[in-house]
Write a protein that holds these residues in place. Sequence first.
Motif, PDB file in Angstrom:
ATOM      1  N   UNK A   1       0.813  -1.016  -0.057  1.00 54.92           N
ATOM      2  CA  UNK A   1       0.135  -0.104  -0.423  1.00 54.92           C
ATOM      3  C   UNK A   1       0.718   1.694   0.111  1.00 54.92           C
ATOM      4  N   UNK A   2       0.515   2.287  -1.033  1.00 61.26           N
ATOM      5  CA  UNK A   2       1.279   3.327  -1.377  1.00 61.26           C
ATOM      6  C   UNK A   2       0.435   4.517  -0.149  1.00 61.26           C
ATOM      7  N   UNK A   3       1.489   5.519   0.690  1.00 60.58           N
ATOM      8  CA  UNK A   3       0.873   6.126   1.318  1.00 60.58           C
ATOM      9  C   UNK A   3       0.130   7.230   1.474  1.00 60.58           C
ATOM     10  N   UNK A   4      -0.537   7.403  -0.312  1.00 62.34           N
ATOM     11  CA  UNK A   4      -2.137   7.798  -0.542  1.00 62.34           C
ATOM     12  C   UNK A   4      -2.478   6.593  -0.399  1.00 62.34           C
ATOM     13  N   UNK A   5      -2.769   5.789  -0.324  1.00 57.84           N
ATOM     14  CA  UNK A   5      -3.682   5.047  -0.132  1.00 57.84           C
ATOM     15  C   UNK A   5      -4.390   4.311   0.979  1.00 57.84           C
ATOM     16  N   UNK A   6      -3.158   4.384   1.878  1.00 56.85           N
ATOM     17  CA  UNK A   6      -3.504   4.060   3.262  1.00 56.85           C
ATOM     18  C   UNK A   6      -4.285   5.735   3.500  1.00 56.85           C
ATOM     19  N   UNK A   7      -3.764   6.750   3.584  1.00 56.09           N
ATOM     20  CA  UNK A   7      -3.683   8.168   4.487  1.00 56.09           C
ATOM     21  C   UNK A   7      -5.998   7.646   3.534  1.00 56.09           C
ATOM     22  N   UNK A   8      -6.564   7.354   2.148  1.00 55.52           N
ATOM     23  CA  UNK A   8      -8.052   7.444   1.590  1.00 55.52           C
ATOM     24  C   UNK A   8      -8.314   6.224   2.536  1.00 55.52           C
ATOM     25  N   UNK A   9      -7.724   5.161   2.762  1.00 56.41           N
ATOM     26  CA  UNK A   9      -8.455   4.020   3.588  1.00 56.41           C
ATOM     27  C   UNK A   9      -8.194   4.547   5.309  1.00 56.41           C
ATOM     28  N   UNK A  10      -7.680   5.353   6.320  1.00 52.60           N
ATOM     29  CA  UNK A  10      -8.210   5.541   6.985  1.00 52.60           C
ATOM     30  C   UNK A  10      -9.430   6.740   7.287  1.00 52.60           C
ATOM     31  N   UNK A  11      -9.229   7.622   6.469  1.00 50.10           N
ATOM     32  CA  UNK A  11      -9.837   8.682   6.240  1.00 50.10           C
ATOM     33  C   UNK A  11     -11.530   7.615   6.031  1.00 50.10           C
ATOM     34  N   UNK A  12     -11.526   7.516   5.361  1.00 53.08           N
ATOM     35  CA  UNK A  12     -12.862   6.923   5.025  1.00 53.08           C
ATOM     36  C   UNK A  12     -13.341   5.498   6.068  1.00 53.08           C
ATOM     37  N   UNK A  13     -11.994   5.121   7.326  1.00 54.14           N
ATOM     38  CA  UNK A  13     -12.417   4.424   7.882  1.00 54.14           C
ATOM     39  C   UNK A  13     -13.150   5.228   9.159  1.00 54.14           C
ATOM     40  N   UNK A  35      -9.860   3.243  -5.030  1.00 51.05           N
ATOM     41  CA  UNK A  35      -8.813   3.241  -4.167  1.00 51.05           C
ATOM     42  C   UNK A  35      -8.896   1.961  -3.251  1.00 51.05           C
ATOM     43  N   UNK A  36     -10.103   2.013  -3.045  1.00 51.68           N
ATOM     44  CA  UNK A  36     -10.755   1.548  -1.953  1.00 51.68           C
ATOM     45  C   UNK A  36     -11.254  -0.016  -1.690  1.00 51.68           C
ATOM     46  N   UNK A  37     -11.592  -0.321  -3.350  1.00 53.51           N
ATOM     47  CA  UNK A  37     -11.245  -1.820  -4.192  1.00 53.51           C
ATOM     48  C   UNK A  37     -10.072  -2.196  -4.134  1.00 53.51           C
ATOM     49  N   UNK A  38      -9.009  -1.335  -4.284  1.00 51.43           N
ATOM     50  CA  UNK A  38      -8.056  -1.502  -5.118  1.00 51.43           C
ATOM     51  C   UNK A  38      -6.958  -2.034  -3.942  1.00 51.43           C
ATOM     52  N   UNK A  39      -6.764  -1.516  -2.640  1.00 52.05           N
ATOM     53  CA  UNK A  39      -6.829  -2.276  -0.904  1.00 52.05           C
ATOM     54  C   UNK A  39      -7.454  -4.014  -0.975  1.00 52.05           C
ATOM     55  N   UNK A  40      -8.792  -3.217  -1.188  1.00 54.77           N
ATOM     56  CA  UNK A  40      -9.587  -4.431  -0.592  1.00 54.77           C
ATOM     57  C   UNK A  40      -9.189  -5.939  -1.661  1.00 54.77           C
ATOM     58  N   UNK A  41      -8.525  -5.283  -3.369  1.00 56.53           N
ATOM     59  CA  UNK A  41      -8.421  -6.924  -4.219  1.00 56.53           C
ATOM     60  C   UNK A  41      -6.727  -7.173  -3.338  1.00 56.53           C
ATOM     61  N   UNK A  42      -5.880  -6.634  -2.748  1.00 53.73           N
ATOM     62  CA  UNK A  42      -4.913  -6.601  -2.425  1.00 53.73           C
ATOM     63  C   UNK A  42      -5.328  -7.204  -1.053  1.00 53.73           C
ATOM     64  N   UNK A  43      -5.583  -7.053   0.133  1.00 53.94           N
ATOM     65  CA  UNK A  43      -6.060  -7.411   0.926  1.00 53.94           C
ATOM     66  C   UNK A  43      -6.478  -9.057   1.205  1.00 53.94           C
ATOM     67  N   UNK A  44      -7.617  -8.934  -0.104  1.00 54.78           N
ATOM     68  CA  UNK A  44      -8.392 -10.404  -0.603  1.00 54.78           C
ATOM     69  C   UNK A  44      -9.710 -10.834   0.714  1.00 54.78           C
ATOM     70  N   UNK A  45     -10.657 -10.066   1.102  1.00 56.09           N
ATOM     71  CA  UNK A  45     -11.116  -9.335   1.892  1.00 56.09           C
ATOM     72  C   UNK A  45     -12.067  -8.025   1.339  1.00 56.09           C
ATOM     73  N   UNK A  46     -13.057  -8.128   1.774  1.00 58.47           N
ATOM     74  CA  UNK A  46     -14.110  -6.801   2.038  1.00 58.47           C
ATOM     75  C   UNK A  46     -13.497  -6.638   3.509  1.00 58.47           C
ATOM     76  N   UNK A  47     -13.593  -4.817   3.271  1.00 59.52           N
ATOM     77  CA  UNK A  47     -12.494  -3.871   4.117  1.00 59.52           C
ATOM     78  C   UNK A  47     -13.745  -3.147   5.234  1.00 59.52           C
ATOM     79  N   UNK A  48     -15.257  -3.037   4.321  1.00 59.11           N
ATOM     80  CA  UNK A  48     -16.621  -1.809   4.436  1.00 59.11           C
ATOM     81  C   UNK A  48     -17.854  -2.898   4.012  1.00 59.11           C
ATOM     82  N   UNK A  49     -18.685  -2.959   4.203  1.00 58.58           N
ATOM     83  CA  UNK A  49     -19.774  -2.904   4.244  1.00 58.58           C
ATOM     84  C   UNK A  49     -20.237  -1.222   3.833  1.00 58.58           C
ATOM     85  N   UNK A  50     -21.021  -2.034   2.254  1.00 54.82           N
ATOM     86  CA  UNK A  50     -21.875  -0.356   2.285  1.00 54.82           C
ATOM     87  C   UNK A  50     -22.889  -0.541   1.644  1.00 54.82           C
ATOM     88  N   UNK A  51     -24.031   0.029   1.796  1.00 52.78           N
ATOM     89  CA  UNK A  51     -25.467   0.225   1.152  1.00 52.78           C
ATOM     90  C   UNK A  51     -25.657   2.056   1.072  1.00 52.78           C
TER      91      UNK A  51
END
Length: 307
Positions: A1-13, A35-51
Motif C-alpha cells: 500500500x502506498x502512502x496515499x492509499x493508506x491515507x484514503x483508507x484511514x479517512x474513510x475508516x 482506491x478502496x476496491x484496490x486495497x480490498x483486492x490486495x488484502x483479499x477481503x472486504x474492508x467496508x460493508x457498503x449500502x
Amino acid sequence: MEQREIEIFLTVGEELHFGRSAERLHISVAMVSKTIKKIERAVGAALFDRTSRRVALTPIGRRLYDDLRPAYQQILDGVERAVAAGRGIDGALRVGFLGTVVAQFVLQVAEVFHARHPACQVHIQESRYADGLGLLYGDAVDILLLAAPGMAPDLSESPVLFQEPPVLAVSARHPFARRESVCLDDLARDKVLRPRGVPDELEALSVPTHAPGGRPIERGVEFGTIQEMFALVGAGRGIFPVPTHASLYDVRPDIAYVPISDGLPFQWRLVWRTAGETNRVRAFCQAARDFVDTHGDPLIEQARPNG
C-alpha cells in the motif's frame, strides 16, 4: 500500500462516508471508491460493508484500521518534527545544568546565542544529581551541560568545552584538611558519598571502585542535590570529589578543599538526545564553543581579579 492509499483508507475508516472523505481529501468520490476496491483486492477481503444508507468497517477492516492508524500518525508526527527542526532558528531551547555556578556559564552562552538568533528564547533549568539524565529522557530539557560524557547510544555530545582538575571536599575538621594534596589511594581511607541517580559507569569516572593500590573505596550515604552533599561533608559524614571551581564559589567555614594529585579532570560538555537534535541545539553548541575560545575556562577565569 502506498502512502496515499493508506491515507484514503484511514479517512474513510474515520468518516465512514465516501462523500465526506472525498471532500476532506480534495479528490473525487470515484477515486475514493476505486482506491478502496484496490486495497480490498490486495488484502483479499472486504474492508467496508457498503449500502445506500451506511458505510461500516468489517471486522478485517477494523483490525487493519486499528493497526495502521497509530503507525501512520507516528510517521506524520516524525515528518512534522523534522520539518520544524529544519526551519530557521526560532522558538525556544531548554538548557539544563548542574550547579548554580555552572548556570553563569549557561547564561553567558545564552546571551551569545540570543544575539545571533534573537527569534529563539533560551530557558534554563537546574538539574540535581538525583535527576541523572532524566531531564533529557523525560523531555524536560533539549540539551544538558554535564561534567561527564553521555555514555548512551542514543545520546550525542559536544567536544569537551573546558575541564577542571578535581579537588576533594572534606570536613574542615578532617585530617585531610591540613594536607596540601591527596591522591586516589587516600579515598579508601574514608567513606565517599554517593550521588543518588547517577549510573555506576558515570560515577566511576570520578570515584573508582578500588584505589590504585587495590583497596576498595567504601561508599557512604547518598545525596540528591549539591547542597545535600555539602551539608553531609561539613558534618563529617563523608568526603566527595568536586571540580576545582567549587573551592572558589562554594566557600564554607565547615568545608575544606584539597587537590587530588592523580585524579582525572572533570570534562564539561553538552549532551542531547540524538533523535532530538535540531538547528537550535547545534547553534547553542557552537555558541558555547565560541564563548570558551574567547574567554578560556569560564568558571576559573571569572573568579580571577580583573578576569
